[in-house]
Design a protein around this motif. Sequence first.
Motif, PDB file in Angstrom:
ATOM      1  N   ARG A 191      43.560  21.516  22.818  1.00  0.00           N
ATOM      2  CA  ARG A 191      43.499  22.977  22.717  1.00  0.00           C
ATOM      3  C   ARG A 191      42.151  23.425  22.171  1.00  0.00           C
ATOM      4  N   ASP A 192      41.612  22.652  21.220  1.00  0.00           N
ATOM      5  CA  ASP A 192      40.320  22.998  20.636  1.00  0.00           C
ATOM      6  C   ASP A 192      39.216  22.891  21.682  1.00  0.00           C
ATOM      7  N   VAL A 193      39.313  21.870  22.545  1.00  0.00           N
ATOM      8  CA  VAL A 193      38.340  21.721  23.634  1.00  0.00           C
ATOM      9  C   VAL A 193      38.415  22.922  24.574  1.00  0.00           C
ATOM     10  N   GLN A 194      39.636  23.342  24.907  1.00  0.00           N
ATOM     11  CA  GLN A 194      39.814  24.505  25.787  1.00  0.00           C
ATOM     12  C   GLN A 194      39.222  25.758  25.144  1.00  0.00           C
ATOM     13  N   ARG A 195      39.423  25.893  23.822  1.00  0.00           N
ATOM     14  CA  ARG A 195      38.898  27.072  23.139  1.00  0.00           C
ATOM     15  C   ARG A 195      37.373  27.059  23.125  1.00  0.00           C
ATOM     16  N   ARG A 196      36.791  25.886  22.895  1.00  0.00           N
ATOM     17  CA  ARG A 196      35.324  25.803  22.878  1.00  0.00           C
ATOM     18  C   ARG A 196      34.743  26.130  24.252  1.00  0.00           C
ATOM     19  N   ARG A 197      35.464  25.746  25.301  1.00  0.00           N
ATOM     20  CA  ARG A 197      35.003  26.100  26.646  1.00  0.00           C
ATOM     21  C   ARG A 197      34.993  27.605  26.841  1.00  0.00           C
ATOM     22  N   ARG A 198      36.036  28.264  26.307  1.00  0.00           N
ATOM     23  CA  ARG A 198      36.085  29.730  26.417  1.00  0.00           C
ATOM     24  C   ARG A 198      34.933  30.367  25.655  1.00  0.00           C
ATOM     25  N   LEU A 199      34.596  29.779  24.495  1.00  0.00           N
ATOM     26  CA  LEU A 199      33.563  30.376  23.657  1.00  0.00           C
ATOM     27  C   LEU A 199      32.160  30.185  24.211  1.00  0.00           C
ATOM     28  N   ARG A 200      32.012  29.279  25.188  1.00  0.00           N
ATOM     29  CA  ARG A 200      30.699  29.141  25.811  1.00  0.00           C
ATOM     30  C   ARG A 200      30.292  30.440  26.487  1.00  0.00           C
ATOM     31  N   VAL A 201      31.261  31.134  27.030  1.00  0.00           N
ATOM     32  CA  VAL A 201      31.028  32.477  27.560  1.00  0.00           C
ATOM     33  C   VAL A 201      31.838  33.412  26.657  1.00  0.00           C
ATOM     34  N   PRO A 202      31.267  33.810  25.518  1.00  0.00           N
ATOM     35  CA  PRO A 202      32.041  34.497  24.489  1.00  0.00           C
ATOM     36  C   PRO A 202      32.622  35.815  24.981  1.00  0.00           C
ATOM     37  N   VAL A 259      44.712  33.054  13.981  1.00  0.00           N
ATOM     38  CA  VAL A 259      43.653  32.935  12.985  1.00  0.00           C
ATOM     39  C   VAL A 259      42.267  33.124  13.602  1.00  0.00           C
ATOM     40  N   VAL A 260      42.079  32.646  14.836  1.00  0.00           N
ATOM     41  CA  VAL A 260      40.745  32.700  15.444  1.00  0.00           C
ATOM     42  C   VAL A 260      40.515  33.972  16.263  1.00  0.00           C
ATOM     43  N   ALA A 261      41.524  34.799  16.452  1.00  0.00           N
ATOM     44  CA  ALA A 261      41.366  36.023  17.242  1.00  0.00           C
ATOM     45  C   ALA A 261      40.460  37.018  16.520  1.00  0.00           C
ATOM     46  N   ASP A 262      39.770  37.846  17.303  1.00  0.00           N
ATOM     47  CA  ASP A 262      38.901  38.874  16.710  1.00  0.00           C
ATOM     48  C   ASP A 262      39.725  39.970  16.044  1.00  0.00           C
ATOM     49  N   PHE A 263      40.877  40.294  16.617  1.00  0.00           N
ATOM     50  CA  PHE A 263      41.784  41.248  15.988  1.00  0.00           C
ATOM     51  C   PHE A 263      43.202  40.997  16.491  1.00  0.00           C
ATOM     52  N   LEU A 264      44.175  41.596  15.811  1.00  0.00           N
ATOM     53  CA  LEU A 264      45.588  41.369  16.121  1.00  0.00           C
ATOM     54  C   LEU A 264      46.240  42.656  16.606  1.00  0.00           C
TER      55      LEU A 264
END
Length: 427
Positions: free
Chosen positions: A192-203, A282-287
């Motif tokens: 899941r962390d790998v998937q999240r880092r992939r998303r963050l490459r294009v923030p 926890v990692v979301a910009d807002f809820l």
Amino acid sequence: MADFLESKSTNLQRAFLIGVQTSDMPDGEGTELLAELRELVENLGITVTRAVLVNLRSPTPATLLGSGKTTELIDLAHEDEADVIVIDETLSPAQQRNWEKQSEIAVIDRQEVILEVFADRAHTREAVLQVALARMEYSLPRLTRAWTHLSRQRGKGSLGGEGETQLEQDRRIVRDRITRLKAELIEVRQQRDVQRRRRLRVPVPTAAIVGYTNAGKSSLLNALTGAHVLAENKLFATLDPTTRQLLLRGNQKLLVTDTVGFIRRLPHGLVEAFKATLEEVVVADFLIHVLDLTNPNFAKHHATTLAVLDELGATGKTILTVFNKDDAATDALRSQARGLAPDALFVSAKTGAGLPALEDHCVELIANTLASTELLVPHERYDVIARLHSLGDVQEQEHRDDGVYLRGRFPATQAGLFGPFVLAPKR
């Protein structure tokens, strides 16, 4: 061999429910929790024969409720021909054994009911692993319940006898399973962390939808994004986080994640087991905190969600409160909701009412997290302009002789893209 943790009858069809109202609980809370317990039990396909509320002055170590009251309730359960007694409190292993020994009926507490509901809803590998871990950790101190028939066979030798030997074997089996499950969950979290880092490459900005179970979170995600996430009118309809892209005005993109619903008295073990799922919060910009406007207990649901967010370490997040099901609410409930959260939005995932205002608020929240910047981009770099529209909030755009003037808010992580075109501040 058959799993000893499943040794209790799987043919439980009739449940006798016992709720508790203690002196430190607000008036009526015991009744509300008992009604919620009924819904949890019925979600397992078990018929409730009767639900009794007990006023408890002080708990007793043996059975929680005292010998006289325990005997009275067991007689009622036998009268109803109940297969299981469900107590709306957390029972110690000893209390659970005492109830079962005296009643000769399966006895479970609120934690075990919630665990069973979660187990019934788990589908993906991650959810199955998380539920299995919580169930194993809950069951470990209660293994003697599965082998009470062996207690009569214990010998007098130094090894203790068959029952004791079997119990130790079972404990080792469960501890080994817990170790394996934790290792598998670490692997899942790494994926899941790998998937999240992939998303963050294009923030792209992210938001997590949180709230009490059955508040309409999945329905809201579907209404906003056109997704087809499972959305049923039952508790914990989905346990797995689902992320979909929402396209806002100005071509602004937002990744929205639906999360598992919260509930009062959520077993601590489940909070721990589901941190891999809930870490999206926890990692979301807002809820986006969704509340069911038609539920008269939404104030308590509001408090429960905030308490779980605090346990997750997410209380510092910006929270946008949204009351769903406005199409079916009364004016009295709307007035009560405004008193609880004056800045809240009122929407209907069913009719679409209020969704444009919610999207506008999301755009504003995204813009508030970014610094305002002025740019002058050459006419031939429309690729940069298009990318800025997709990644940030363009508030002003003007075609000039020497390029395209842009004013807006853009992620600092994209400074390499727009840095060369930033205008120096005017003096």
